[in-house]
Design a protein around this motif. Structure first.
Motif, PDB file in Angstrom:
ATOM      1  N   PRO A  41     -23.756  -3.543 -30.795  1.00  0.00           N
ATOM      2  CA  PRO A  41     -24.180  -3.775 -32.171  1.00  0.00           C
ATOM      3  C   PRO A  41     -25.350  -2.888 -32.580  1.00  0.00           C
ATOM      4  O   PRO A  41     -26.132  -2.448 -31.752  1.00  0.00           O
ATOM      5  CB  PRO A  41     -24.592  -5.248 -32.170  1.00  0.00           C
ATOM      6  N   TRP A  42     -25.464  -2.651 -33.876  1.00  0.00           N
ATOM      7  CA  TRP A  42     -26.614  -1.967 -34.445  1.00  0.00           C
ATOM      8  C   TRP A  42     -27.752  -2.981 -34.549  1.00  0.00           C
ATOM      9  O   TRP A  42     -27.517  -4.185 -34.565  1.00  0.00           O
ATOM     10  CB  TRP A  42     -26.254  -1.431 -35.815  1.00  0.00           C
ATOM     11  N   ASN A  49     -20.586  -2.970 -39.631  1.00  0.00           N
ATOM     12  CA  ASN A  49     -20.098  -1.662 -40.048  1.00  0.00           C
ATOM     13  C   ASN A  49     -18.680  -1.386 -39.561  1.00  0.00           C
ATOM     14  O   ASN A  49     -18.002  -0.509 -40.101  1.00  0.00           O
ATOM     15  CB  ASN A  49     -21.045  -0.571 -39.543  1.00  0.00           C
ATOM     16  N   LEU A  50     -18.207  -2.122 -38.576  1.00  0.00           N
ATOM     17  CA  LEU A  50     -16.856  -1.927 -38.050  1.00  0.00           C
ATOM     18  C   LEU A  50     -15.794  -2.703 -38.828  1.00  0.00           C
ATOM     19  O   LEU A  50     -14.610  -2.484 -38.637  1.00  0.00           O
ATOM     20  CB  LEU A  50     -16.800  -2.344 -36.579  1.00  0.00           C
ATOM     21  N   ARG A  65      -8.737  -2.553 -28.453  1.00  0.00           N
ATOM     22  CA  ARG A  65      -9.660  -1.797 -27.623  1.00  0.00           C
ATOM     23  C   ARG A  65     -10.403  -2.676 -26.619  1.00  0.00           C
ATOM     24  O   ARG A  65     -10.611  -2.283 -25.472  1.00  0.00           O
ATOM     25  CB  ARG A  65     -10.661  -1.072 -28.507  1.00  0.00           C
ATOM     26  N   TYR A  66     -10.825  -3.884 -27.043  1.00  0.00           N
ATOM     27  CA  TYR A  66     -11.690  -4.716 -26.201  1.00  0.00           C
ATOM     28  C   TYR A  66     -11.000  -5.934 -25.610  1.00  0.00           C
ATOM     29  O   TYR A  66     -11.615  -6.672 -24.857  1.00  0.00           O
ATOM     30  CB  TYR A  66     -12.919  -5.170 -27.002  1.00  0.00           C
ATOM     31  N   GLY A  67      -9.764  -6.199 -25.960  1.00  0.00           N
ATOM     32  CA  GLY A  67      -9.049  -7.318 -25.367  1.00  0.00           C
ATOM     33  C   GLY A  67      -8.946  -8.515 -26.299  1.00  0.00           C
ATOM     34  O   GLY A  67      -9.443  -8.496 -27.425  1.00  0.00           O
ATOM     35  N   PRO A  68      -8.293  -9.582 -25.835  1.00  0.00           N
ATOM     36  CA  PRO A  68      -8.053 -10.740 -26.699  1.00  0.00           C
ATOM     37  C   PRO A  68      -9.293 -11.593 -26.970  1.00  0.00           C
ATOM     38  O   PRO A  68      -9.289 -12.419 -27.861  1.00  0.00           O
ATOM     39  CB  PRO A  68      -7.015 -11.547 -25.930  1.00  0.00           C
ATOM     40  N   LEU A  69     -10.361 -11.395 -26.241  1.00  0.00           N
ATOM     41  CA  LEU A  69     -11.595 -12.142 -26.452  1.00  0.00           C
ATOM     42  C   LEU A  69     -12.731 -11.137 -26.603  1.00  0.00           C
ATOM     43  O   LEU A  69     -12.997 -10.343 -25.708  1.00  0.00           O
ATOM     44  CB  LEU A  69     -11.865 -13.074 -25.269  1.00  0.00           C
ATOM     45  N   MET A  70     -13.378 -11.153 -27.768  1.00  0.00           N
ATOM     46  CA  MET A  70     -14.424 -10.167 -28.070  1.00  0.00           C
ATOM     47  C   MET A  70     -15.704 -10.866 -28.491  1.00  0.00           C
ATOM     48  O   MET A  70     -15.668 -11.944 -29.081  1.00  0.00           O
ATOM     49  CB  MET A  70     -14.015  -9.267 -29.238  1.00  0.00           C
ATOM     50  N   HIS A  71     -16.809 -10.206 -28.223  1.00  0.00           N
ATOM     51  CA  HIS A  71     -18.120 -10.666 -28.680  1.00  0.00           C
ATOM     52  C   HIS A  71     -18.620  -9.677 -29.721  1.00  0.00           C
ATOM     53  O   HIS A  71     -18.819  -8.502 -29.426  1.00  0.00           O
ATOM     54  CB  HIS A  71     -19.094 -10.742 -27.511  1.00  0.00           C
ATOM     55  N   LEU A  72     -18.797 -10.147 -30.953  1.00  0.00           N
ATOM     56  CA  LEU A  72     -19.316  -9.325 -32.041  1.00  0.00           C
ATOM     57  C   LEU A  72     -20.603  -9.943 -32.547  1.00  0.00           C
ATOM     58  O   LEU A  72     -20.893 -11.116 -32.289  1.00  0.00           O
ATOM     59  CB  LEU A  72     -18.304  -9.246 -33.196  1.00  0.00           C
ATOM     60  N   LYS A  73     -21.382  -9.171 -33.275  1.00  0.00           N
ATOM     61  CA  LYS A  73     -22.578  -9.701 -33.938  1.00  0.00           C
ATOM     62  C   LYS A  73     -22.446  -9.381 -35.410  1.00  0.00           C
ATOM     63  O   LYS A  73     -22.310  -8.232 -35.786  1.00  0.00           O
ATOM     64  CB  LYS A  73     -23.836  -9.079 -33.361  1.00  0.00           C
TER      65      LYS A  73
END
Length: 141
Positions: A41-42, A49-50, A65-73
């Motif tokens: 994250p920024w 932004n994504l 790209r990251y799979g079925p479980l992702m951590h985003l902010k």
């Protein structure tokens, strides 16, 4: 040439040592938390932004790209994204108690009579009973 006062040097040394110790303890605490994979994250906006004009397609591309479980902010809020049916079932069935608790805001307290509605109720017997009633009576048209 004048020499800086001793209290100034002492306060600068104290600030430098506090800054060093805080970075050491923050790094140590962050290393203990194990998050699922996700993009870096920024600082202020996180991963907002994504997310493009079509959020469902942006999340699909990220899941490829990251799979079925992702951590985003999203800003400063951590978000866990499950992008497959198996992961959604895992969240909604197996780990329901962990993710069912909602934050308690003033809106829930004053609008729904001290969190007594199904939408704002904390996880417990009242929420489980309310969901049973809603599933049996509320969805019938």
């Amino acid at each position: 040439m004048e020499v800086a006062p001793s209290w100034l040097l002492l306060s600068l040394a104290l600030l430098a040592s506090l800054a060093f110790l805080s970075t050491v303890f923050i790094r140590r605490r962050c290393k203990q938390l194990k998050f699922p994979p996700g993009p870096k994250p920024w600082p202020i906006i996180g991963n907002l932004n994504l997310i493009g004009s079509l959020p469902h397609q942006s999340l699909y591309k990220l899941s490829q790209r990251y799979g079925p479980l992702m951590h985003l902010k999203f800003g400063s809020y951590p978000v866990l994204v499950a992008s497959s049916a198996e992961m959604a079932k895992e969240f909604l069935k197996t780990h329901d108690q962990i993710f069912a608790t909602r934050p308690q805001h003033a809106a829930g307290k004053y609008i729904t009579y001290n969190y007594s509605d199904v939408l704002w109720a904390p996880y417990g017997p009242h929420l489980r009973q309310g969901r049973k009633i809603y599933m049996n009576e509320g969805l019938i048209t």
